[in-house]
Design an enzyme around this catalytic site. Structure first.
Site, PDB file in Angstrom:
ATOM      1  N   CYS A  26      10.076  23.024  39.944  1.00 20.02           N
ATOM      2  CA  CYS A  26       9.330  24.090  40.571  1.00 20.02           C
ATOM      3  C   CYS A  26      10.190  25.226  41.075  1.00 20.02           C
ATOM      4  O   CYS A  26      11.371  25.272  40.848  1.00 20.02           O
ATOM      5  CB  CYS A  26       8.607  23.527  41.780  1.00 20.02           C
ATOM      6  SG  CYS A  26       8.550  21.754  41.788  1.00 20.02           S
ATOM      7  N   ASN A 259      12.745  20.945  44.561  1.00 22.39           N
ATOM      8  CA  ASN A 259      12.757  21.448  43.200  1.00 22.39           C
ATOM      9  C   ASN A 259      13.749  20.587  42.446  1.00 22.39           C
ATOM     10  O   ASN A 259      14.940  20.619  42.718  1.00 22.39           O
ATOM     11  CB  ASN A 259      13.196  22.918  43.187  1.00 22.39           C
ATOM     12  CG  ASN A 259      13.409  23.426  41.765  1.00 22.39           C
ATOM     13  OD1 ASN A 259      13.070  22.751  40.798  1.00 22.39           O
ATOM     14  ND2 ASN A 259      13.978  24.610  41.652  1.00 22.39           N
ATOM     15  N   GLY A 260      13.246  19.791  41.554  1.00 20.84           N
ATOM     16  CA  GLY A 260      14.138  18.897  40.819  1.00 20.84           C
ATOM     17  C   GLY A 260      13.471  17.573  40.580  1.00 20.84           C
ATOM     18  O   GLY A 260      12.241  17.494  40.521  1.00 20.84           O
ATOM     19  N   MET A 503      24.244   7.413  10.807  1.00 26.60           N
ATOM     20  CA  MET A 503      23.017   7.193  10.048  1.00 26.60           C
ATOM     21  C   MET A 503      22.002   6.295  10.765  1.00 26.60           C
ATOM     22  O   MET A 503      21.161   5.677  10.134  1.00 26.60           O
ATOM     23  CB  MET A 503      23.303   6.640   8.654  1.00 26.60           C
ATOM     24  CG  MET A 503      24.086   7.570   7.750  1.00 26.60           C
ATOM     25  SD  MET A 503      23.382   9.231   7.614  1.00 26.60           S
ATOM     26  CE  MET A 503      21.988   8.960   6.542  1.00 26.60           C
ATOM     27  N   GLU A 918      22.687  22.380  14.377  1.00 21.63           N
ATOM     28  CA  GLU A 918      23.137  23.210  15.484  1.00 21.63           C
ATOM     29  C   GLU A 918      24.398  23.996  15.165  1.00 21.63           C
ATOM     30  O   GLU A 918      25.046  24.503  16.060  1.00 21.63           O
ATOM     31  CB  GLU A 918      23.287  22.376  16.742  1.00 21.63           C
ATOM     32  CG  GLU A 918      24.569  21.629  16.904  1.00 21.63           C
ATOM     33  CD  GLU A 918      24.873  21.437  18.390  1.00 21.63           C
ATOM     34  OE1 GLU A 918      25.121  20.297  18.770  1.00 21.63           O
ATOM     35  OE2 GLU A 918      24.835  22.420  19.133  1.00 21.63           O
ATOM     36  N   LYS A 969      21.067   9.520  19.524  1.00 22.54           N
ATOM     37  CA  LYS A 969      21.795   9.492  20.791  1.00 22.54           C
ATOM     38  C   LYS A 969      21.156  10.421  21.808  1.00 22.54           C
ATOM     39  O   LYS A 969      21.779  11.372  22.264  1.00 22.54           O
ATOM     40  CB  LYS A 969      23.267   9.846  20.590  1.00 22.54           C
ATOM     41  CG  LYS A 969      23.494  11.087  19.728  1.00 22.54           C
ATOM     42  CD  LYS A 969      24.970  11.474  19.729  1.00 22.54           C
ATOM     43  CE  LYS A 969      25.229  12.585  18.766  1.00 22.54           C
ATOM     44  NZ  LYS A 969      26.599  13.019  18.756  1.00 22.54           N
TER      45      LYS A 969
END
Lengths: 1531, 475
Positions: A26, A259-260, A503, A918, A969
């Protein structure tokens, strides 16, 4: 829409939805008059802050209903006194009365009943009621859903008895409230769930509800009354993942706003429940009346509030309570004063931290403050005005304050506290608060006198040694396989870390495997995604801790030297010597009993049950007899006795003692032959063990050393040391995946999900652990133990392998089954190469028909044929179906150029989607080839490393995918070792060839759900035509996270299975993290449908999809699109070598070695054939099931049933009804994507910029203009930059073509992805993420010229500035927050001070810091340079993380010239006084500059490190390094 | 974990074969010794695959990557233990197996495959050399008795397994020596017989009893066995020759290949062969009908007997020199195979169908007549392509069609499957309770490694049968 549960207006658990999984995050803030004088302005300010934080909240399907908002103020006496008079009663003076803000049932009868209870209890506690007041509310101000669940709101006034202190009165009110809560919860009132008391105090009052921020004032219109005055106002705007937000779960709570997220909440609550039985306090006669301390089933924040409240009510100060619950990272901080360290260490003996990202604002009405978690994972900015106003909020700029009125601007730093004492009328600095706390008692002395360590225990007389003769028998009995030795234990013993694999996994779940499994294998690790960040335990080691304090816990409300009479363990792995020391301990209260955990194997289930019961009885007896350490031991197996699974023995005792109320009196220690891999230790600790002695693993090490199975330089001692190191490292990694930093908090936190354990077993032994498909019970566990036992006591012949072969990590024909086995792999390859659908169908049969070898959940599903199948030709064509297919995100870098491009060409030809992964993408691929093919990946991934993520990259995409986690992972980052970074990869990734690249575990701009919303908004701005997808990994609760993601305006949500085939991942993660997509997808579909969010997003799923049937099942469970990675690679020639991380792929796919790449024989046609085969199979199924269009089948879970024919000794206990649950919703609620998200771009300031810069855009003419800016203007410059990239590519416009001057407070992501040719100048300040992904533009920020303060001392810009910047310049005349220039790979920046973790993971570019840095500067920095002005020498001493960088003086004239030039530029742009001063005194100042020079960068430049003269030849060093890096893996 | 980059550093290398000129003058094995360091390099080529396709090729499930790794590291004790855990007689397979594992080797996709068979053979030879192969008698006896009929590789593998499980095992062999096809079917130049004897010494020392010159069904009644033994395993092979019924078949000088090979093996063992029974190639034009392994064995034998000429003819067209397209990796490839015997001379004829024989006045064959057949249409005679070749000795090597019916099968009235082999259930038990079958007798003629695999599996089931459900023997 739903029947609600009795407590919180949430729907009851159903299908895979469980209200326990709700998260929130929040915007938080407060404002206060430091001098304590109340005013109505403060309240109005609070309301305005809320409105300006709107974008941090979220709304559900009903756009007028928010997730909740609220505020807390001092009791506005003037207002209530007036009101009371009108109501016919008189209020005494302020402080002489208390007010209960009450949420009550709407039904009058029931309301009266609640009122009666309150009044009666008030009286019982010796207080007198003054009266009731209906709080006037404006129902029309709020949304439809909010109205539907709105309680009746009343205020109840209670007088303080004469002679009672105000503190005592507060305690009385607390007791009344707790008793009322318990009483009404236990009543049979139908609407008891409405009853809730937001506040009951003589000092403060809370106004909150299921509101949007701007609705508060309108709804509670008394807040707008001029008589409503307060000296403080704490506000909160909620963004919850779910759309079942409630009135009660809105913040503020009675003391805090948060907040968290508290990641350890399950453990914290369990431990609080366990210890509440020994609570006592002189302040409470009957403390039992307060139980349960933590109200059952509340949110993590509410639970934290309950804990704070208890500590404060029992006499601790509010800052003291906060420091206890959310301590700083103290144990690794060498700069912390000893007194303070002792304070924290003492309190660590009392209780574990509540761990997780947290910005917590707290107040008791007399003081107000805020604190930040140890890692500073939430933003908190504050300022102080000249006339004594303090304003703190998640963002800067939430109130318009004239620059000249600002005295100071700051930010809350990790672990630090900001406190205003309104009575003293001043801000109390953190050092003073902590100093006061630390000097309360002589904590250090107490520790010295009472704390015990292993080192100072006497040497034991006898230590267990290795029994070589029986070792094989025992290894067999505990289920050791040959692979355990080769793959798990040996690498740990040799390298001190766990081995890496590739894999993914394709072996059966433990509950489907025909082989006896260990109980550990039935569990899967949970991990943080979106709602909180995982941590990097290597680069951010300073916040992590394995230390624990064990022994009898005492009353936490008291503070005595005895409280730290604990045993301090630096880590949880005990050697045999350590254990004997403990077994023989006799110091103070410490006394150990050893309990055997064996059972008579021939008695099977009964024997196991009996042994468990006996173990529990003996544990109770030991506790009663004063033993404080219970050692559960499975030594002593023989022909008759087999070991109880160690985890089962542990949890049996743990839960038994919890139920008995004695759990906190003892520590449980395991002496286990079974525990050997990292997952085992994490489970044992996660379920409450204090330490583990893995004696058989230790013996195995000695035996391996003796038999020559370890390299000769690895002696047994060395092996043991390395093994412990590897386990400890692995544990930290698992903790950090969950976002947990300390072992103390992780212990008992049960961050696991069970797959395939039945309810009876879970309820009894794993209470609170999710297990959603039923499964095996004690009988099967006994059978598995028996089977291992039988193997153990069979004679070992020389003709026999000593241990079972295993086959988990590598296929073995007599080992575990694999879906990708020689048959299926070769059939698939033959099929696509010969374009033979028949061969493909054979392949699919092998995978689909799992009657012999169960492997997947979907293998146990049956598709219901339609009564009237339709002809195949009426089913939509394959060419339409293939458009729903995507290939997985595999970076160029992890796979070869040839393989990467073959996938792209194939997907472009069929209209599907390929994914960059990525690693960025070569711009040359954006251009179509002459033959019409295109190598452009239509999905561009944005992952935590942000490699090559430029404006140009982003605009050349049809879809932008934010990778939160990956299946193999989840919760982890990755790294590409330097030797894989060749010239081309480096170019594409904007890095330096040869320099290793790290992807951090978290996105440093996503620590919470509202951060994700911000990133989505950023990306959408750059490329409004691309859809934004968010990739999640299946785990329990993923549906709830997905709901949040949908509310954050993602267009597509991808749910990945746990089995994904990432090229390099620790084995523990491959095997034990995440769950099958069947569960994750079904949960997501259910939760989204229940929330009516499903129609806004498309769902995609992936995870070892290989056949048409897999696709059909995924569609029926709710997916619209389907991702494939392993199978297309196999089509291209992958033979599942599982060595992607080693660069030796023999078929040229997962390698950059030019020789090996030549061996690549795959072609786009192979991939195309594969996808058309799949589509063809899908069509065949559709015909059978009676669907003409795929759209018709999305979410038709009713077409699936569970196979009944398979009678498997384990699988027969499974029950898929939760997966196959179909939420009952009205017909208007969509079950697939039907509408587009509203991204709210229309208000973007960039439309104005683009209009003003039209000439520049069209004709490259210069444009310069000015405008004001506010914090609600987010992502300014990104859309403009996207437009420039679209028109001019990556080179953009000539420098300074477009110049914009802003004044004010800029919102988040100011200048994100700014393109070349744009210069943004800001007079004012800015929030988080300035210059995110900077792509060549220039950003200049300086404080208002009218500000009286010195810029270098004041916070100017927020956290995570220049994250993933690739080029461009930035000049900041002031201080930045945490993580400045994190993952910078090319920008040049200058700043005058910054927070922790500066330049983390930086790979290129230059950063100049003209002031102090925070801690951990340069962690993981592998390239680029930083020049830091180290005024006081502290930088070199303590603030820089020197693990990967050298600190040097500036000698080289070129460096000096460069630095001076940058400072001159800075002064010119910003007028920086500090810059001027440095330049004016250049000769004195220059020596204070430190050049931060990464080792790797040096190596690549061929510079021999001064302290490293031995390694003369850099090439040699490089090759050595890369060889060892290869072991560590890549991504 | 094998050497990571071994496959990039070393190339496939086999030990040299002795020069043809030398080896056709003796009966010793063809291959020369291979230095240990080279052998270890060969082992280092193994890539330790995530999915070792070599497994699929191997009927005994040899743990190939595991012992390759041990061989590379020179850990011979561990290597032989791992090898022995799945294969009782690696010295037999290491010499004679066609090595389907190598055809499936992943390295074989784009490089010459790992020399798996060579490594296997080297491990067992090292083990013998280092004294690691010793008798392993059972620690205790169960008291159960098992009769095994037939002493070929299937019978011997079963015998060793069952004996180690503690049962009393008696092996009954109709010939004068133990070993079956190992002894009498395979020529010395492929498998010298001391290799068989060496293993038999171990079996004997472990307590297995051998009875030779006893033909069950002739010398003793099969049903008699059931009375004296708790279980019986039949592993008598598939000795029913497949024949060609064409004009001239009755002529002298036309023999079954197996009769020819057996005789040479007896001769090699020092037995006297009565002159009237002799089948010798010396000075003759020899034609071998059939292109398989047995044919190649005849080829090598005939050359060593100094034949005048040797031709091997077969009906199928010549396969391609590389893997045929329809048998892609990892399948067993259809391709032209060059056995060492083929190096030694002789002519191979393809697409040739034998139509009849013609003889001389003494009734001895003189010529073989045939016709070419096409690849398209497959095996269809090509008009006008008739041919004749000189033939003084014709050896028929076109396989077998199951076990001989006379004797055991008839006396126990065993059910046969559609191919004429002994029919068993999945526990390897025949239609006669307590009577099991394994090897060629059960699955039809095949390679040695299948025989060993069958023997081991049958042993597992017999052990379960005897011990009431559980077996300590691997399946």
């Amino acid at each position: 829409m739903y029947p609600v549960d009795t407590h919180h207006h949430l729907p009851p658990a159903q299908g895979l939805y469980d209200p326990k999984n709700e998260h929130d995050a929040c915007g938080v803030g407060f404002v206060a008059n430091i001098n304590g004088s109340p005013s109505h302005e403060i309240v109005l300010n609070g309301l305005q802050i809320l409105e300006n934080l709107v974008h941090r909240g979220a709304c559900g399907c009903d756009t007028e209903t928010g997730d909740g908002a609220g505020l807390l103020i001092q009791i506005p006496h003037k207002f209530f006194a007036r009101e009371a008079t009108q109501l016919g009663f008189t209020l005494p003076s302020p402080g002489e009365y208390g007010i209960a803000m009450c949420f009550l049932p709407v039904d009058q009868q029931q309301r009266l009943s609640c009122e009666g209870v309150l009044e009666r209890l008030t009286k019982e506690e010796g207080l007198s009621a003054l009266g009731w007041r209906d709080a006037p509310v404006e129902v029309n101000a709020i949304g439809r859903m909010a109205r539907a669940s709105q309680p009746y709101i009343e205020q109840f006034f209670v007088a303080r008895p004469a002679g009672m202190s105000q503190d005592a009165f507060e305690r009385k009110l607390y007791v009344v409230r707790k008793r009322a809560e318990a009483k009404i919860a236990a009543s049979d009132l139908r609407d008891r769930s409405f009853f809730y008391i937001p506040s009951f105090s003589s000092r403060t009052i809370v106004y909150k509800g299921l509101l949007l921020a701007h609705q508060i004032g309108a709804f509670y219109n008394e807040l707008l009354d001029p008589d409503t005055e307060s000296a403080l106002c704490m506000v909160h705007q909620r963004f919850s993942t779910n759309t079942f937000p409630t009135w009660q779960l809105a913040h503020p709570f009675r003391f805090i706003s948060h907040n968290g997220e508290i990641n350890t909440v399950r453990g914290n609550v369990n431990w609080m429940n366990a210890r509440q039985l020994i609570l006592s306090s002189p302040y409470f006669e009957d403390i039992k009346a307060l139980l349960p301390i933590i109200q059952p089933g509340v949110s993590d924040s509410a639970a934290l509030d309950n804990a704070v409240e208890l500590l404060v009510m029992a006499g601790r100060s509010l800052p003291h309570a906060m420091a206890m619950l959310i301590p700083e990272a103290w144990d690794a901080d060498s700069t912390m004063p000893d007194e303070k360290q002792a304070f924290y260490e003492y309190h660590a003996s009392l209780m574990e931290p509540w761990d997780g990202p947290a910005a917590v604002a707290f107040t008791d009405g007399r003081m107000i403050g805020a604190t930040l978690d140890r890692n500073g994972l939430r933003p908190a900015r504050y300022l102080v005005t000249k006339d004594g106003l303090l304003l703190m909020a998640s963002e800067a700029g939430v109130l318009p304050i004239a620059p000249e009125d600002v005295e100071f601007k700051g930010r809350l730093q990790p672990g630090k506290m900001l406190l205003v004492d309104l009575q003293q009328g001043r801000i109390v600095p953190d050092e003073e608060i902590k100093r006061d706390l630390a000097s309360r008692h002589p904590y250090r002395q107490w520790l010295t006198e009472n704390q015990i360590t292993l080192d100072n225990l006497p040497e034991p007389g006898r230590v267990m040694t290795t029994e070589h003769e029986t070792i094989i028998c025992r290894q067999r009995a505990f289920g050791y396989s040959d692979e355990d030795l080769r793959f798990l234990i040996a690498p740990m013993a040799v390298d001190g870390q766990e081995a890496v694999g590739a894999m993914g996994t394709d072996t059966p779940l433990a509950c489907l495997s025909d082989r006896p499994q260990s109980l550990f294998n039935y569990f899967k690790q949970l991990f943080a995604q979106v709602t909180n960040p995982p941590i990097d335990p290597i680069r951010e080691e300073m916040v992590m801790s394995l230390t624990s304090y064990i022994g009898t816990e005492r009353n936490i409300l008291d503070e005595t030297p005895q409280h730290c009479h604990t045993l301090k363990l630096p880590h949880p792995i005990l050697t045999n010597r350590d254990l004997e020391k403990l077994r023989r301990v006799s110091q103070g209260d410490f006394l150990a009993a050893t309990l055997s955990m064996l059972f008579r194997v021939e008695e099977g289930e009964d024997g196991l049950k009996r042994a468990l019961n006996q173990l529990c009885r003996r544990a109770s007896l030991s506790v009663r007899n004063g033993y404080t350490l219970l050692i559960l031991s499975d030594r002593g197996i023989d022909e008759e006795y087999a070991p109880i699974p160690s985890l089962l023995a542990l949890t049996a005792v743990h839960n038994h003692l919890i139920r008995e109320g004695t759990r906190t009196q003892v520590a449980l220690i395991l002496e286990s032959g079974e525990a050997r891999e990292i997952m085992h230790f994490s489970l044992l600790i996660g379920y409450g063990a204090s330490a583990v002695n893995p004696y058989l693993a230790i013996e195995t090490l000695e035996s391996m050393a003796r038999r020559g199975e370890l390299p000769s330089h690895v002696t047994f001692d060395k092996a043991l040391k390395n093994y412990k190191k590897a386990i400890n490292k692995g544990l930290l990694k698992i903790f950090s995946k969950m976002g947990i930093s300390t072992l103390q908090s992780y212990r008992g936190a049960q961050c696991f999900e069970a797959i395939g354990l039945n309810r009876e077993l879970v309820d009894e032994y794993f209470t609170g652990t999710p297990s959603r498909i039923e499964g095996v019970g004690l009988a099967v566990l006994a059978k598995e133990a028996a089977s291992k036992h039988e193997f153990a006591f069979r004679r070992v012949l020389d003709f026999d392998t000593e241990l079972a072969v295993g086959g988990q990590y590598q296929y073995r024909i007599n080992g575990e089954y694999h879906l990708h086995n020689p048959d299926t792999v070769s059939k698939l390859q033959h099929a696509v190469r010969q374009n033979s659908f028949e061969t493909f169908a054979e392949h699919s049969r092998l995978i689909d028909e799992q009657s012999k070898n169960l492997a997947t959940l979907r293998g146990l599903m049956e598709l219901k044929a339609a009564a009237h199948p339709i002809p195949l030709e009426e089913v939509e064509p394959a060419s339409e179906i293939v458009k729903r297919f995507a290939t997985g995100a595999m970076s160029f870098g992890s796979i070869s150029k040839e393989a990467h491009e073959a996938l792209a060409i194939a997907m472009n030809r069929i209209g599907g989607r390929s994914n960059t992964g990525e690693g960025g993408e070569d711009e040359a691929r954006f251009v179509q080839l002459p033959n019409g093919d295109s190598k452009r990946s239509s999905v561009k991934q944005v992952a935590s490393g942000r490699f090559g993520v430029t404006a140009n990259y982003l605009v050349n995409a049809d879809e932008l995918q934010i990778k939160i986690a990956q299946g193999a992972k989840p919760g982890e980052g990755g790294q590409l070792p330097g030797h894989k970074v060749d010239k081309e990869i480096a170019r594409v990734r904007h890095s330096i060839p040869g320099v290793g690249l790290i992807s951090p575990p978290p996105h440093h701009d996503i620590y919470s759900i509202e951060d994700l919303a911000q990133l989505i908004f950023d990306l959408k701005n750059v490329n409004p035509s691309a859809r934004i997808s968010v990739k999640l990994v299946a785990e329990v609760g993923v549906g709830t996270v997905a709901a949040g993601v949908a509310k954050a305006h993602a267009d597509v949500i991808l749910i990945s299975g746990h089995d994904g085939g990432t090229g390099a991942s620790p084995l523990t993660s491959i095997k034990h993290a995440g769950i099958p997509w069947e569960l994750g997808l079904a949960e997501t579909q259910q939760v989204l449908v229940m929330n009516d969010l499903r129609s806004r997003v498309r769902l995609q799923t992936d995870g070892k999809l290989a056949t048409g049937r897999d696709v059909v099942i995924a569609a029926l469970l709710g997916a619209e699109e389907f991702g494939f990675a392993t199978a297309p690679l196999v089509a291209l020639g992958c033979i599942m070598m599982r060595k992607c991380h080693l660069n030796t792929c023999p078929v040229g796919i997962a390698t950059q070695n030019p020789e090996l790449r030549k061996k690549f024989t795959g072609a786009p046609e192979h991939v195309i054939n594969f996808f058309f085969f799949i589509a063809q199979e899908v069509r065949q199924w559709m015909a059978k099931l009676g669907f003409r269009k795929m759209d018709e089948m999305i979410g038709r879970v009713d077409m699936i049933e569970m196979k009944t024919v398979i009678d498997h000794w384990k699988a027969r206990g499974l029950d898929f009804s939760a997966i196959l649950h179909n939420p009952q919703v009205p017909g208007r609620v969509g079950r697939r994507c039907l509408i587009k998200q509203d991204h709210g771009l229309a208000d973007a300031l960039d439309f104005k910029l683009m209009e003003l810069a039209k000439d520049a855009l069209d004709h490259e003419h210069g444009a310069e203009f000015s405008m004001p800016i506010r914090n609600v203007h987010r992502t300014v410059g990104a859309m403009l930059s996207g437009e420039i990239a679209r028109r001019y590519g990556s080179k953009g416009l000539p420098e300074d073509t477009i110049k914009v001057r802003f004044s004010g407070s800029a919102g988040q992501s100011f200048g994100a992805f700014l393109a070349p040719g744009v210069t943004l100048m800001l007079e004012g300040d800015a929030n988080d993420y300035v210059g995110k992904g900077l792509s060549g533009g220039t950003i200049i920020v300086y404080p208002p010229k009218t500000s009286p303060f010195l810029p270098e001392n004041n916070i100017l810009i927020g956290n995570t500035v220049l994250y993933g910047a690739t080029s461009g310049q930035a000049y900041f005349n002031g201080v930045a927050g945490e993580r400045f220039a994190v993952r910078n790979s090319g920008a040049v920046a200058i700043v005058e001070g910054l927070g922790d973790h500066g330049c983390e993971y930086m790979t290129n570019g230059i950063v100049v810091v003209l002031g102090a840095t925070g801690r951990n500067f340069a962690a993981g920095m592998s390239g680029g340079l930083a020049y830091v002005f180290d005024e006081d020498g502290q930088f070199q001493e303590t603030r820089c993380n020197k693990a990967g960088v050298d600190l040097e003086m500036l000698f080289d004239p070129k460096d000096i010239e460069e630095l001076r030039g940058l400072i001159e530029q800075h002064v010119e742009y910003t007028g920086s006084p500090r810059g001027k001063w440095i330049l004016e005194n250049w000769t004195q100042m220059l020596p204070r500059f430190v050049k931060v020079f990464p080792h790797e960068y040096k190596r690549v430049l061929g510079i021999v490190r001064s302290d490293d003269q031995v390694k003369i030849a850099p090439q040699l060093a490089a090759s050595q390094k890369s060889a060892s890096a290869a072991q560590r893996g890549t991504h | 974990m094998a050497k990571l980059t071994g496959f990039l550093e070393y190339h496939r290398e086999m030990p040299p074969r002795r020069p043809v000129i030398e080896r056709v003058n003796d009966w010793f094995e063809v291959y020369q010794d291979f230095p240990t360091d080279k052998l270890q390099q060969q082992a280092a080529r193994c890539m330790d695959c995530g999915v070792p396709f070599c497994h699929t090729g191997c009927p005994v499930n040899n743990l190939i990557p595991d012992w390759n790794d041990f061989a590379w590291k020179g850990k011979w004790k561990e290597a032989i233990r791992t090898l022995h855990s799945t294969n009782n007689f690696p010295e037999f397979t290491g010499r004679t197996c066609p090595a389907p594992c190598e055809a499936a080797c992943v390295l074989g996709i784009n490089e010459p495959a790992v020399t798996i068979k060579l490594i296997e053979n080297s491990i067992i030879e090292k083990a013998f050399e280092l004294g690691y192969v010793v008798p392993e008698p059972p620690a205790s006896r169960t008291g159960k008795k098992v009769a095994i009929v037939g002493s070929g590789p299937a019978g011997l593998a079963a015998a060793q397994q069952l004996n180690r499980a503690g049962h009393y095992v008696t092996v009954i062999e109709k010939n004068d020596r133990i070993g079956g096809l190992l002894r009498y079917g395979i020529p010395d130049f492929k498998l010298e017989k001391w290799v068989v004897d060496r293993r038999l010494d171990q079996l004997q020392a472990e307590g297995i009893e051998f009875k030779t010159n006893v033909t069950v069904g002739v010398d003793i009644d099969a049903t008699h066995l059931l009375k004296h033994f708790d279980a019986v395993l039949l592993a008598v092979g598939a000795e029913q020759h497949r024949d060609i019924q064409i004009p001239g078949r009755e002529l002298g000088g036309i023999h079954f290949a197996m009769d020819y090979l057996t005789q040479q093996n007896k001769r090699g063992a020092g037995d006297e062969i009565p002159a009237e029974e002799e089948i010798l190639a010396s000075g003759k034009h020899v034609v071998i009908v059939g292109g398989g392994d047995t044919g190649a064995d005849c080829l090598g034998t005939a050359h060593r007997q100094k034949a005048l000429s040797v031709r091997q003819i077969q009906i199928h067209p010549m396969p391609p020199e590389i893997r045929a397209e329809h048998t892609p990796w990892p399948m067993w490839p259809v391709m032209l195979r060059m056995e060492p015997a083929h190096e030694e001379g002789g002519i191979r004829e393809w697409s040739a169908l034998t139509t009849h024989f013609s003889g001389d006045e003494n009734g001895n064959v003189k010529k073989l007549h045939g016709i070419r057949v096409g690849p398209k249409p497959l095996l269809a005679p090509v008009a006008g392509s008739e041919f004749s070749i000189d033939a003084d000795l014709v050896l028929i090597a076109i396989g077998f069609s199951g076990p001989k019916r006379a004797g055991i099968i008839d006396s126990l009235n065993l059910e046969l499957d559609s191919s004429g082999n002994a029919k068993t259930d999945e526990r390897y038990m025949t239609s006669a309770p307590g009577v099991f079958s394994a090897g060629d007798m059960r699955r039809g003629q095949s390679i040695i490694v299948w025989a060993i695999a069958e023997g081991r599996k049958a042993a597992h089931h017999i052990d379960r049968f005897l011990m009431g459900g559980a077996s300590s023997l691997p399946c």
